[in-house]
Scaffold this motif. Sequence first.
Motif, PDB file in Angstrom:
ATOM      1  N   HIS A 107       0.380  -7.968   9.712  1.00 39.77           N
ATOM      2  CA  HIS A 107       0.334  -7.918  11.170  1.00 39.77           C
ATOM      3  C   HIS A 107       1.453  -8.782  11.747  1.00 39.77           C
ATOM      4  CE1 HIS A 107      -2.049  -8.979  15.077  1.00 39.77           C
ATOM      5  NE2 HIS A 107      -1.114  -8.078  15.301  1.00 39.77           N
ATOM      6  N   SER A 108       2.274  -8.211  12.615  1.00 46.93           N
ATOM      7  CA  SER A 108       3.368  -8.921  13.273  1.00 46.93           C
ATOM      8  C   SER A 108       4.327  -9.505  12.232  1.00 46.93           C
ATOM      9  CB  SER A 108       2.802  -9.993  14.200  1.00 46.93           C
ATOM     10  OG  SER A 108       3.786 -10.448  15.112  1.00 46.93           O
ATOM     11  N   LEU A 109       4.589 -10.825  12.259  1.00 50.11           N
ATOM     12  CA  LEU A 109       5.503 -11.395  11.265  1.00 50.11           C
ATOM     13  C   LEU A 109       4.943 -11.207   9.859  1.00 50.11           C
ATOM     14  CD1 LEU A 109       8.177 -12.902  10.864  1.00 50.11           C
ATOM     15  CD2 LEU A 109       6.868 -15.039  10.877  1.00 50.11           C
ATOM     16  N   GLY A 110       3.618 -11.125   9.739  1.00 54.51           N
ATOM     17  CA  GLY A 110       3.010 -10.829   8.447  1.00 54.51           C
ATOM     18  C   GLY A 110       3.432  -9.467   7.929  1.00 54.51           C
ATOM     19  N   GLY A 111       3.725  -8.537   8.866  1.00 56.16           N
ATOM     20  CA  GLY A 111       4.218  -7.221   8.456  1.00 56.16           C
ATOM     21  C   GLY A 111       5.599  -7.312   7.840  1.00 56.16           C
ATOM     22  N   ALA A 112       6.457  -8.147   8.442  1.00 56.57           N
ATOM     23  CA  ALA A 112       7.783  -8.354   7.859  1.00 56.57           C
ATOM     24  C   ALA A 112       7.670  -9.059   6.511  1.00 56.57           C
ATOM     25  CB  ALA A 112       8.647  -9.173   8.819  1.00 56.57           C
ATOM     26  N   ALA A 113       6.705  -9.990   6.414  1.00 53.47           N
ATOM     27  CA  ALA A 113       6.523 -10.739   5.162  1.00 53.47           C
ATOM     28  C   ALA A 113       6.087  -9.833   4.019  1.00 53.47           C
ATOM     29  CB  ALA A 113       5.510 -11.868   5.364  1.00 53.47           C
ATOM     30  N   VAL A 114       5.201  -8.867   4.285  1.00 58.09           N
ATOM     31  CA  VAL A 114       4.759  -7.987   3.189  1.00 58.09           C
ATOM     32  C   VAL A 114       5.900  -7.071   2.752  1.00 58.09           C
ATOM     33  CG1 VAL A 114       2.340  -8.065   3.893  1.00 58.09           C
ATOM     34  CG2 VAL A 114       3.781  -6.213   4.739  1.00 58.09           C
ATOM     35  N   LEU A 115       6.773  -6.698   3.694  1.00 55.22           N
ATOM     36  CA  LEU A 115       7.936  -5.884   3.314  1.00 55.22           C
ATOM     37  C   LEU A 115       8.874  -6.673   2.406  1.00 55.22           C
ATOM     38  CD1 LEU A 115       8.704  -4.139   6.726  1.00 55.22           C
ATOM     39  CD2 LEU A 115       7.716  -3.087   4.690  1.00 55.22           C
ATOM     40  N   ARG A 116       9.018  -7.975   2.680  1.00 54.72           N
ATOM     41  CA  ARG A 116       9.849  -8.823   1.835  1.00 54.72           C
ATOM     42  C   ARG A 116       9.170  -9.060   0.478  1.00 54.72           C
ATOM     43  NH1 ARG A 116      13.527 -12.815   3.029  1.00 54.72           N
ATOM     44  NH2 ARG A 116      14.331 -11.265   4.501  1.00 54.72           N
ATOM     45  N   ALA A 117       7.872  -9.355   0.483  1.00 55.17           N
ATOM     46  CA  ALA A 117       7.154  -9.661  -0.756  1.00 55.17           C
ATOM     47  C   ALA A 117       7.078  -8.463  -1.688  1.00 55.17           C
ATOM     48  CB  ALA A 117       5.744 -10.160  -0.434  1.00 55.17           C
ATOM     49  N   ALA A 118       7.058  -7.253  -1.133  1.00 54.87           N
ATOM     50  CA  ALA A 118       6.914  -6.045  -1.953  1.00 54.87           C
ATOM     51  C   ALA A 118       8.024  -5.923  -2.985  1.00 54.87           C
ATOM     52  CB  ALA A 118       6.892  -4.813  -1.061  1.00 54.87           C
ATOM     53  N   GLN A 119       9.182  -6.539  -2.720  1.00 56.21           N
ATOM     54  CA  GLN A 119      10.296  -6.477  -3.661  1.00 56.21           C
ATOM     55  C   GLN A 119       9.957  -7.153  -4.981  1.00 56.21           C
ATOM     56  OE1 GLN A 119      13.858  -7.973  -1.677  1.00 56.21           O
ATOM     57  NE2 GLN A 119      13.097  -7.249   0.289  1.00 56.21           N
ATOM     58  N   GLU A 120       8.979  -8.058  -4.963  1.00 57.92           N
ATOM     59  CA  GLU A 120       8.586  -8.783  -6.170  1.00 57.92           C
ATOM     60  C   GLU A 120       7.225  -8.345  -6.702  1.00 57.92           C
ATOM     61  OE1 GLU A 120       9.236 -13.053  -6.016  1.00 57.92           O
ATOM     62  OE2 GLU A 120      10.305 -12.804  -4.124  1.00 57.92           O
ATOM     63  N   LEU A 121       6.671  -7.281  -6.137  1.00 54.74           N
ATOM     64  CA  LEU A 121       5.342  -6.822  -6.550  1.00 54.74           C
ATOM     65  C   LEU A 121       5.414  -5.344  -6.938  1.00 54.74           C
ATOM     66  CD1 LEU A 121       3.262  -8.566  -3.723  1.00 54.74           C
ATOM     67  CD2 LEU A 121       3.440  -9.274  -6.122  1.00 54.74           C
ATOM     68  N   PRO A 122       5.808  -5.057  -8.162  1.00 52.34           N
ATOM     69  CA  PRO A 122       6.014  -3.669  -8.587  1.00 52.34           C
ATOM     70  C   PRO A 122       4.744  -2.819  -8.630  1.00 52.34           C
ATOM     71  CG  PRO A 122       6.157  -5.175 -10.456  1.00 52.34           C
ATOM     72  CD  PRO A 122       6.117  -6.030  -9.239  1.00 52.34           C
ATOM     73  N   ASP A 123       3.566  -3.455  -8.644  1.00 50.62           N
ATOM     74  CA  ASP A 123       2.326  -2.682  -8.739  1.00 50.62           C
ATOM     75  C   ASP A 123       1.797  -2.234  -7.384  1.00 50.62           C
ATOM     76  OD1 ASP A 123       2.316  -2.908 -11.498  1.00 50.62           O
ATOM     77  OD2 ASP A 123       1.179  -4.786 -11.464  1.00 50.62           O
ATOM     78  N   ILE A 124       2.416  -2.695  -6.289  1.00 54.70           N
ATOM     79  CA  ILE A 124       1.980  -2.281  -4.954  1.00 54.70           C
ATOM     80  C   ILE A 124       2.394  -0.834  -4.723  1.00 54.70           C
ATOM     81  CG2 ILE A 124       2.284  -2.654  -2.478  1.00 54.70           C
ATOM     82  CD1 ILE A 124       0.560  -4.748  -3.863  1.00 54.70           C
ATOM     83  N   ARG A 125       1.453  -0.026  -4.276  1.00 56.42           N
ATOM     84  CA  ARG A 125       1.720   1.399  -4.083  1.00 56.42           C
ATOM     85  C   ARG A 125       1.734   1.816  -2.620  1.00 56.42           C
ATOM     86  NH1 ARG A 125      -1.965   4.813  -8.053  1.00 56.42           N
ATOM     87  NH2 ARG A 125      -0.479   6.391  -7.323  1.00 56.42           N
ATOM     88  N   ALA A 126       1.220   0.965  -1.734  1.00 52.76           N
ATOM     89  CA  ALA A 126       1.162   1.328  -0.319  1.00 52.76           C
ATOM     90  C   ALA A 126       1.296   0.071   0.535  1.00 52.76           C
ATOM     91  CB  ALA A 126      -0.143   2.046   0.006  1.00 52.76           C
ATOM     92  N   ILE A 127       2.034   0.190   1.645  1.00 55.99           N
ATOM     93  CA  ILE A 127       2.223  -0.917   2.581  1.00 55.99           C
ATOM     94  C   ILE A 127       1.971  -0.400   3.990  1.00 55.99           C
ATOM     95  CG2 ILE A 127       3.855  -2.570   3.567  1.00 55.99           C
ATOM     96  CD1 ILE A 127       5.368  -2.531   0.945  1.00 55.99           C
ATOM     97  N   ALA A 128       1.185  -1.150   4.755  1.00 56.59           N
ATOM     98  CA  ALA A 128       0.941  -0.814   6.161  1.00 56.59           C
ATOM     99  C   ALA A 128       1.335  -1.999   7.030  1.00 56.59           C
ATOM    100  CB  ALA A 128      -0.529  -0.467   6.383  1.00 56.59           C
ATOM    101  N   THR A 129       2.130  -1.752   8.066  1.00 57.11           N
ATOM    102  CA  THR A 129       2.522  -2.815   8.994  1.00 57.11           C
ATOM    103  C   THR A 129       1.939  -2.527  10.369  1.00 57.11           C
ATOM    104  OG1 THR A 129       4.589  -1.732   9.677  1.00 57.11           O
ATOM    105  CG2 THR A 129       4.678  -3.184   7.745  1.00 57.11           C
TER     106      THR A 129
END
Length: 411
Positions: A107-129
């Motif tokens: 949510h909000s800046l947390g949405g930008a943070a999950v987009l950044r973190a996803a680069q280091e989490l290969p098992d993530i299959r879906a992201i919602a902002t």
Amino acid sequence: MPIETHRFAGHDGSSLAARLDTPEGPHLATAIFAHCFSCGKDIRSAKRISSRLASMGIAVLRFDFTGLFGSEGSFDQTSFTSNAQDLVAAAAYLESLGMPASMLIGHSLGGAAVLRAAQELPDIRAIATLGAPADPAHVTHLFGPALEEIERNGSAQVSLGGVPVNVGEAFLQDLKGPALLPTLKDLKPALLVLHAPRDEIVSIDNAAEIFMAARHPKSFITLDTADHMLTDAADAEYAAEMIATWAGRYIDLSPPAPPIGAPEGVVRVTEADHDGFLQDISAGPHHHITADEPLAYGGTNKGMSPYGLLSAALGACTSMTLRMFARRKKWPLASVYVDVTHNKVHAQDATTCNTSTEKIDRFTRRITLEGPLAPEQSARLLEIADRCPVHQTLERTSVIETRLAEVKTDS
């Protein structure tokens, strides 16, 4: 839904406070929720979205970033990058619990943070902002007059959610670091962008930039009149339902087969409005409706009344029964409409053989059959309507067993 209290080590070893919303029924997937910059894990929108997803079988871990609210550490030593590293630490913690995360929600800046973190989490299959900025530096407008003091003195006190915290110059410099958008072309998980056109904190232009920068699979859902914080419970509920429905295309959310003897599982009814009568009703991970009372009876009229739901069950079962019979007979039944009304009548008014003065329930069905049916076929279908299982249940005496559930408390 059951909520567990957890703590885990963040990016620098600080103990982070977390909540884990767990499904009452089958656990189908696990998600991590990242809150906005001026918020914490317990803001209403995070709680509502996490609870709703848990009711659909998705466990959700939400936590306070290092140095905020219930978490240890010094916030003035953190940065946007460290927030992303906290998310990576959260994923590692869930892995240790045997609940690997397959989805990130920010949510909000947390949405930008999950987009950044996803680069280091290969098992993530879906992201919602939700209401995420395309440029993390967007958050600096929240610093107000403190921005100049941070740049001049190296740190300053800023109020986050009513709690004063020190923001360091490193945080500002990190926000101005490498741009987020160019990295999205390499994003592997499916992306869902949710944003409100009237968002006055983060304009919807940010959603367009994020959406255009990412490659498919990607989707966009408008949150219509919602505000940035999703303060209206209906907006948070809608967002949660859209996230779960969309995620089902990329994460296996198929529930296990129900146990023998309980083919329809459990219907869970949860009070959604302590001041009124609104109820949240879930049947397994995929079906959700609301129940309420009309305004005249003290409700908010946001759902069908209990008797309305009972009438709906009778009407739906009737229509299904007629369709099944006509299909088996190969009769030309084009469409079925069933109008059901309910009222209380004196027993002697309902039948000619009942002389009781007590009031009983009367359900009246008005069935419309469309198609080139012969008169005898229509008459036969009218007879078959009485074989509807719900009809027979209402006519027979039922047994209702009630017992008190064990209340779970945090240890």
